[in-house]
Motif scaffolding. Structure first.
Motif, short mmCIF file in Angstrom:
data_model
loop_
_atom_site.label_atom_id
_atom_site.label_comp_id
_atom_site.label_asym_id
_atom_site.label_seq_id
_atom_site.Cartn_x
_atom_site.Cartn_y
_atom_site.Cartn_z
N MET A 299 -3.11 -8.44 9.65
CA MET A 299 -2.53 -8.29 9.60
C MET A 299 -2.42 -5.92 9.82
O MET A 299 -1.43 -6.22 10.63
CB MET A 299 -1.68 -8.29 8.29
N PRO A 300 -2.60 -5.42 9.27
CA PRO A 300 -2.63 -4.40 9.06
C PRO A 300 -3.51 -3.21 10.39
O PRO A 300 -2.81 -2.47 10.68
CB PRO A 300 -3.12 -3.15 7.67
N THR A 301 -4.24 -4.18 11.04
CA THR A 301 -4.60 -3.59 11.96
C THR A 301 -3.99 -4.12 13.18
O THR A 301 -3.92 -2.81 13.96
CB THR A 301 -6.40 -4.88 12.16
N ILE B 36 3.35 -3.70 3.24
CA ILE B 36 4.15 -3.12 3.36
C ILE B 36 3.40 -1.77 2.64
O ILE B 36 4.55 -0.93 3.40
CB ILE B 36 4.62 -3.55 2.10
N ILE B 37 2.71 -1.75 2.62
CA ILE B 37 1.40 -0.21 2.54
C ILE B 37 1.82 0.01 3.48
O ILE B 37 2.22 1.33 4.29
CB ILE B 37 1.46 0.74 1.27
N THR B 38 0.78 -0.43 5.21
CA THR B 38 1.10 -0.02 5.48
C THR B 38 1.76 -0.02 6.95
O THR B 38 2.34 0.84 7.75
CB THR B 38 0.11 -1.00 6.57
N VAL B 39 2.95 -0.57 6.42
CA VAL B 39 3.87 -0.77 7.72
C VAL B 39 5.30 0.64 7.17
O VAL B 39 5.64 1.40 7.83
CB VAL B 39 5.43 -1.04 6.55
N ILE B 40 4.90 1.03 5.77
CA ILE B 40 5.55 2.60 5.14
C ILE B 40 4.03 3.50 6.73
O ILE B 40 5.05 4.44 6.49
CB ILE B 40 5.17 3.05 4.19
N LEU B 41 3.49 2.99 6.41
CA LEU B 41 2.33 4.52 6.95
C LEU B 41 2.11 4.34 8.18
O LEU B 41 2.14 5.81 8.49
CB LEU B 41 0.73 4.54 6.42
#
Length: 360
Positions: A203-205, A344-349
């Motif tokens: 998902m982060p990818t 969620i952290i990835t969304v923010i970043l």
């Protein structure tokens, strides 16, 4: 591939011109990869299971992972086939950017495939030796970097762009090859380290790839790039199609990889996807932005480095287990909680990374 057919169809009806639009082809590429994954995924998982291509779980890992032993792996093959099929179908195959990112992605996929195959054949978790794995990764990365350097058509292609500053552009010359190779190899292994929980890496990818696709689209458009003060890179907009196919293929794989996973991507997927992100960032000249948006991958890698250095120097561990997602598991976080919080952290970043388009 279909662009060649469209050229002919336009002589019959101008309505076919819509297939030349970059955004339309990107949407179709994402949908094609997604539907392809839905259609092929179940049969591929059955075939992997029938051939006993199951996950080997390290004995030193968390006890909660022991029941995952035997889950079909090498599912990253599905991602790569979907990406290749959709990209070849909808992208402009005369574009060198497309061939570069596609060949690097598939090359790293081959390395991962061999690694996974050795793990399964030998019945242990070692796989391809670290020396051999890194050697071939560097070979592919350096070859791609040299090719891009020698075929650069505008100065911006080999300049280092610093976000938040309009005029900071550092001419890298041959150091471009070093930075490019480091980004490809580094991010390939960073994604591989992150791929330890169901859906944690994919998902982060997907999110980072989609954001880099936006950068590619804007960088390839003279008016948008001038307005946003980002480098204009002719024909880089075509990478938007590749990013879209990766996004679609990744979401299609997540359908089967979400907790509890029906299939794991294995090194064939993780190494390839990480390399793809590295190449995309290099091609759109946003290496530093990738480090921001891919902060989860950076954090996972850093946790391993810190753990190893600390243990060798002091004999003590900083984390209960590395990579850091295992640390939180051993602290009592349920696996889905770790996964979703990292998402969620990835969304923010990613949002911070996209904000650099205006904060210059």
């Amino acid at each position: 591939m279909l662009l060649y057919l469209v050229d002919y169809l336009m002589t019959l009806d101008s309505g076919f011109r819509v297939f030349q639009y970059l955004t339309f082809r990107a949407i179709l590429g994402a949908l094609t990869a997604l539907i392809f994954s839905f259609m092929i995924g179940p049969s591929m998982i059955r075939r992997l299971s029938n051939n006993n291509i199951g996950q080997n779980v390290r004995e030193c890992g968390p006890e909660s992972h022991f029941d995952k032993a035997g889950t079909p792996t090498m599912g990253g093959t599905l991602i790569l086939v979907a990406i290749a099929f959709s990209t070849l179908l909808w992208a402009d195959l005369s574009n060198r950017y497309i061939w570069t990112v596609l060949l690097v992605t598939m090359g790293f996929g081959v390395i991962g495939f061999i690694d996974d195959y050795k793990k399964i054949k030998l019945g242990n978790s070692d796989g391809l030796s670290a020396k051999a794995k890194f050697f071939w990764q560097w070979v592919i990365a350096i070859a791609a970097a040299v090719f891009l350097y020698q075929t650069a058509t505008v100065p911006a292609e080999t300049q280092y762009i610093v976000p938040f500053f309009k005029e900071v552009k550092i001419d890298l010359d041959w150091f471009y090859v070093v930075i490019t190779s480091l980004m490809i190899v580094g991010f390939s292994n960073a994604v591989n380290l992150t791929d330890g929980l169901d859906g944690l890496a994919i998902m982060p990818t997907v999110m980072v790839a989609a954001a880099l696709g936006i950068f590619a689209y804007l960088s390839g458009h003279a008016n948008f790039s001038e307005y946003l003060a980002i480098p204009f890179l002719p024909k880089s907009g075509e990478l938007f199609v590749f990013s879209a196919t990766l996004t679609g293929a990744g979401l299609g794989f997540l359908w089967f990889n979400t907790y509890p996973a029906m299939v794991f991507m294995g090194d064939v997927g993780a190494l390839a996807l990480g390399a793809a992100l590295g190449v995309l960032a290099v091609l759109v000249r946003q290496e530093l932005v990738l480090l921001i948006m891919g902060g989860v991958f950076v954090m996972e890698t850093a946790s391993v480095i810190v753990q190893v250095i600390s243990f060798k120097l002091t004999g003590k561990r900083v984390f209960r287990m590395a990579p850091i997602h295992h640390h939180f598991e051993l602290k009592g976080w349920p696996e889905p909680r770790v996964i979703v919080r990292f998402w969620i952290i990835t969304v923010i970043l990613v949002l911070i990374g996209l904000a650099t388009l205006k904060l210059r």
